[in-house]
Design a protein around this motif. Sequence first.
Motif, PDB file in Angstrom:
ATOM      1  N   UNK A  12      -3.381   5.343   4.583  1.00  0.00           N
ATOM      2  CA  UNK A  12      -3.003   6.454   4.025  1.00  0.00           C
ATOM      3  C   UNK A  12      -2.002   6.089   2.940  1.00  0.00           C
ATOM      4  N   UNK A  13      -2.244   6.311   1.906  1.00  0.00           N
ATOM      5  CA  UNK A  13      -1.341   5.625   0.811  1.00  0.00           C
ATOM      6  C   UNK A  13      -0.707   6.840  -0.028  1.00  0.00           C
ATOM      7  N   UNK A  14       0.575   7.028  -0.267  1.00  0.00           N
ATOM      8  CA  UNK A  14       1.403   7.747  -1.126  1.00  0.00           C
ATOM      9  C   UNK A  14       1.772   7.269  -2.438  1.00  0.00           C
ATOM     10  N   UNK A  15       1.219   7.702  -3.360  1.00  0.00           N
ATOM     11  CA  UNK A  15       1.608   7.292  -4.785  1.00  0.00           C
ATOM     12  C   UNK A  15       2.789   8.104  -5.711  1.00  0.00           C
ATOM     13  N   UNK A  16       3.940   7.794  -5.793  1.00  0.00           N
ATOM     14  CA  UNK A  16       5.049   8.554  -6.462  1.00  0.00           C
ATOM     15  C   UNK A  16       5.691   7.755  -7.304  1.00  0.00           C
ATOM     16  N   UNK A  17       6.560   8.430  -8.270  1.00  0.00           N
ATOM     17  CA  UNK A  17       7.444   7.809  -8.965  1.00  0.00           C
ATOM     18  C   UNK A  17       8.921   7.673  -8.161  1.00  0.00           C
ATOM     19  N   UNK A  21       1.404   3.233   3.272  1.00  0.00           N
ATOM     20  CA  UNK A  21       2.081   2.510   1.972  1.00  0.00           C
ATOM     21  C   UNK A  21       2.646   3.638   1.034  1.00  0.00           C
ATOM     22  N   UNK A  22       3.792   3.171   0.487  1.00  0.00           N
ATOM     23  CA  UNK A  22       4.349   4.148  -0.555  1.00  0.00           C
ATOM     24  C   UNK A  22       4.232   3.511  -1.892  1.00  0.00           C
ATOM     25  N   UNK A  23       3.655   3.800  -2.723  1.00  0.00           N
ATOM     26  CA  UNK A  23       3.477   2.958  -4.045  1.00  0.00           C
ATOM     27  C   UNK A  23       4.296   3.712  -5.137  1.00  0.00           C
ATOM     28  N   UNK A  24       5.331   2.994  -5.587  1.00  0.00           N
ATOM     29  CA  UNK A  24       6.183   3.552  -6.709  1.00  0.00           C
ATOM     30  C   UNK A  24       6.195   2.463  -7.838  1.00  0.00           C
ATOM     31  N   UNK A  25       6.733   2.755  -9.096  1.00  0.00           N
ATOM     32  CA  UNK A  25       6.647   1.787 -10.065  1.00  0.00           C
ATOM     33  C   UNK A  25       7.347   0.551  -9.854  1.00  0.00           C
ATOM     34  N   UNK A  26       8.144   0.524  -8.687  1.00  0.00           N
ATOM     35  CA  UNK A  26       8.731  -0.884  -8.449  1.00  0.00           C
ATOM     36  C   UNK A  26       8.036  -1.562  -7.235  1.00  0.00           C
ATOM     37  N   UNK A  27       6.836  -1.149  -6.835  1.00  0.00           N
ATOM     38  CA  UNK A  27       6.067  -1.884  -6.054  1.00  0.00           C
ATOM     39  C   UNK A  27       5.668  -1.148  -4.955  1.00  0.00           C
ATOM     40  N   UNK A  28       5.189  -1.636  -3.859  1.00  0.00           N
ATOM     41  CA  UNK A  28       4.580  -1.158  -2.497  1.00  0.00           C
ATOM     42  C   UNK A  28       5.677  -1.080  -1.268  1.00  0.00           C
ATOM     43  N   UNK A  29       6.067  -0.123  -0.737  1.00  0.00           N
ATOM     44  CA  UNK A  29       6.816  -0.174   0.603  1.00  0.00           C
ATOM     45  C   UNK A  29       5.681   0.129   1.766  1.00  0.00           C
ATOM     46  N   UNK A  30       5.590  -0.644   2.707  1.00  0.00           N
ATOM     47  CA  UNK A  30       4.696  -0.156   3.900  1.00  0.00           C
ATOM     48  C   UNK A  30       5.519   0.471   4.985  1.00  0.00           C
ATOM     49  N   UNK A  31       5.660   1.900   4.638  1.00  0.00           N
ATOM     50  CA  UNK A  31       6.671   2.463   5.234  1.00  0.00           C
ATOM     51  C   UNK A  31       6.374   2.694   7.007  1.00  0.00           C
ATOM     52  N   UNK A  32       4.988   2.571   7.350  1.00  0.00           N
ATOM     53  CA  UNK A  32       4.961   3.014   8.721  1.00  0.00           C
ATOM     54  C   UNK A  32       5.393   1.692   9.428  1.00  0.00           C
ATOM     55  N   UNK A  33       5.403   0.521   8.734  1.00  0.00           N
ATOM     56  CA  UNK A  33       5.845  -0.851   9.116  1.00  0.00           C
ATOM     57  C   UNK A  33       7.168  -0.719   9.134  1.00  0.00           C
ATOM     58  N   UNK A  34       7.940   0.072   8.799  1.00  0.00           N
ATOM     59  CA  UNK A  34       9.486   0.098   8.951  1.00  0.00           C
ATOM     60  C   UNK A  34      10.196  -0.196   7.344  1.00  0.00           C
TER      61      UNK A  34
END
Length: 347
Positions: A267-272, A326-339
Amino acid sequence: MTDETSQDLRAVEWTGDGLSLIDQTALPARLDRIAVREVDQLVDAIVRLVVRGAPAIGAAGAYGVAIALLQGEREGWTRDQLLAAIARIREARPTAVNLAVCVDRVAPFAGQGLAAVLAEADAVVREDLKANHDMGAYGADWLLKRTAPDRPLRILTHCNTGALATAGWGTALGVIRELHSRGLVELVHADETRPLLQGSRLTAWELDHDGIPHVVQADGAAAGTILRGEIDAAIVGADRIAANGDTANKVGTVGVALACAHAGIPFIVAAPTTTVDLATATGDAIHIEMRDEAEILNWSGVRTAPAGSRGHNPAFDVTPGTLVTALVTERGVLEVSAGELPGDRLR
């Protein structure tokens, strides 16, 4: 009506003395633009969803400072009247943080005159467009590495996150466009998105313009479609993201996230990063806009519910960060559910 491709669409354009906005309430039947030269017009356009999508209303708000400045000059406003008008634009929709962020960024330039305001508003738009393309590449790369597909992917998306919702290209739909450009989209399931059908009216319209294979499905079909194994990943946008990764997006999103978690798919969120609100610790503090109950008690001006029924019409819901793969921003990807939390990584 204008003949524009989805990639060339600009939902928000400065014309020299005002804004030209694609009227998103008229799509898909007509591609019309409305001219905005006064603050009341802009606030009305934002409230009525003539312009919508967090980055797009952020851009509209940025140029709204110029509209207020020009109107104030025509009508002889005092400084206090100008500031009050800018505040009205800023507060037109409360959940999407981009509107306030962009107005706050541009408003300090009002004292330097119109040219300075427009230069900063133009920068907002340029940066959002670049961010969208960067997000598309980061998101596609991450998803392909995560899934290692041996075939094109089946993607689910909710609401509209494309050129119409941004300065151009899109956030979640930008990731889908990037995947499509690589020949890696088999089918997009676009949730219709109640109550105003942004998915079936707007997302499907953009997908159709780009020639991306898609189907429109009822919001209530999303969970079952995911659990039957018909979806490889869900990609959505956001209107505000708290420091812990809790994400406010169009109502119905949290059900998609729950189904993805149960099915074990991303489940991926893409946002600036302008959508990330580090001052908000958790989703509990996100104000949820309640819209007019008539939007769900009526359709095309015709009452569809009994006269005695009341409506419950939240515009958004909040998906816990624990469900955001995953949270995708213009800076890269953060795996939020993994911390990997926005509050730790994006300060």
